[in-house]
Enzyme design. Structure first.
Site, short mmCIF file in Angstrom:
data_model
loop_
_atom_site.label_atom_id
_atom_site.label_comp_id
_atom_site.label_asym_id
_atom_site.label_seq_id
_atom_site.Cartn_x
_atom_site.Cartn_y
_atom_site.Cartn_z
N TRP A 116 38.07 6.73 26.55
CA TRP A 116 38.01 8.20 26.46
C TRP A 116 38.31 8.69 25.05
CZ3 TRP A 116 41.00 10.43 31.32
CH2 TRP A 116 40.28 10.10 32.48
N LYS A 117 38.81 7.82 24.19
CA LYS A 117 39.19 8.21 22.83
C LYS A 117 40.17 9.41 22.89
CE LYS A 117 34.78 6.47 21.27
NZ LYS A 117 33.80 6.39 20.19
N GLU A 170 37.13 2.60 14.98
CA GLU A 170 37.63 3.90 14.53
C GLU A 170 39.08 3.79 14.06
OE1 GLU A 170 36.68 6.11 18.06
OE2 GLU A 170 34.54 6.02 17.59
N GLY A 182 32.02 4.63 25.28
CA GLY A 182 32.70 5.80 24.75
C GLY A 182 32.16 7.07 25.35
N GLY A 183 31.25 7.74 24.65
CA GLY A 183 30.77 9.06 25.05
C GLY A 183 30.32 9.16 26.49
#
Ligand code: PEP
Length: 283
Positions: free
Chosen positions: A34-35, A121, A261-262
């Site tokens: 989900w970052k 990241e 991710g997204g």
């Protein structure tokens, strides 16, 4: 459920000494990163309650949700009665001490079972805490506390264009797993995430990802820990995976799942996992 052996799909580029039955035990693993999203417990709960019943039914693959630290306890509680596991997005290698703002494996152990380590990241802004040596220390700490590390590796666009992918990625793998016992190495999950594919909408081709995983991930693991370990380690692909493109990745013999991710923030993430499970089941 282990996937049935598929003797019609030999290893693409090098001899495999391990029996097909062991290879077939690599259970697919789909992890949602989900970052820095859905970090308020109420937002995380709202989302997880929408997907958990359908996600829980897709039992043939491991399903991991990795929320921000602030939402982990709420998500863990919401998923407690399911077979969906929780993961963290990072941790420090020390157990405790003067490390303001950090979280240790010892702290995570009661909250989750997985931890993403060395995401690109973080490597990009993490400095001394995100070198290969630091990630190796994190891997050791995670394993010591019963957590499964999901170690991210992958080349950037320039490295890919210069033909440096194999040297770079195999170096990251060797660094992250340095000094582990074979049994410890076999418990790690590796996520192959080419940087140019993350969040760009430009996924690698499944065949290219499969080739990099073969040559730059399983080969160095085989060199260091033996072919049995190399064939036991689960390797995910990550980078612009969606419900529409996941199936051909899962059909590849060396790809055991995805780090997402997204697309993991959308309600149709359940379709992505379902499509992945179906494709894995038929390979
Ligand atoms: C990631 O950040 O690990 C990732 C794979 O992101 P995305 O799916 O958005 O490309």
């Amino acid at each position: 459920m282990p996937r049935p052996p598929n003797h019609s799909r030999p290893h693409p580029s090098r001899a495999v000494s391990l029996s097909e039955s062991v290879v077939s035990m690599r259970r697919p693993i789909l992890a949602a990163n989900w970052k820095m999203n859905l970090g308020r417990p109420e937002d995380a709960l709202d989302f997880v309650r929408r997907i958990r019943y359908a996600l829980n039914e897709i039992e043939t693959v491991d399903r991991i949700v990795c929320p921000p630290f602030t939402a982990m306890a709420a998500v863990a509680e919401a998923l407690a009665a399911t077979s969906i596991a929780v993961g963290a997005q990072n941790m420090h290698f020390e157990d405790k001490g003067a490390h303001t703002g950090e979280i240790s494996a010892a702290m995570l152990a009661g909250l989750c079972r997985f931890v993403i380590l060395g995401h690109s990241e973080r490597r990009a802004d993490g400095g001394a805490l995100e070198t290969d040596a630091a990630i190796n220390r994190k891997v050791r700490a995670a394993l010591a506390h019963g957590l499964t590390p999901i170690v991210c590796v992958g080349e950037n666009l320039v490295q890919m264009e210069k033909g440096e992918t194999q040297a770079f990625v195999s170096g990251q793998v060797a660094g992250a797993l340095d000094g582990l016992a074979p049994e410890q190495a076999s418990r790690c999950v590796i996520a192959y995430e080419p940087l140019w594919a993350i969040g760009t909408g430009k996924a690698a081709t499944p065949a290219d990802a499969n080739r990099v995983i073969t040559l730059s991930i399983r080969a160095p693991i085989s060199d260091r820990f033996g072919e049995t370990v190399a064939q036991a380690v689960r390797v995910q692909y990550g980078g612009s995976v969606t419900a529409d493109n996941i199936a051909p990745f899962m059909a590849m013999p060396e790809i055991d799942g995805a780090l997402v991710g997204g697309a993991s923030l959308k309600p149709d993430y359940v379709d992505l996992v379902r499509n992945a499970a179906e494709a894995a089941g038929s390979r």
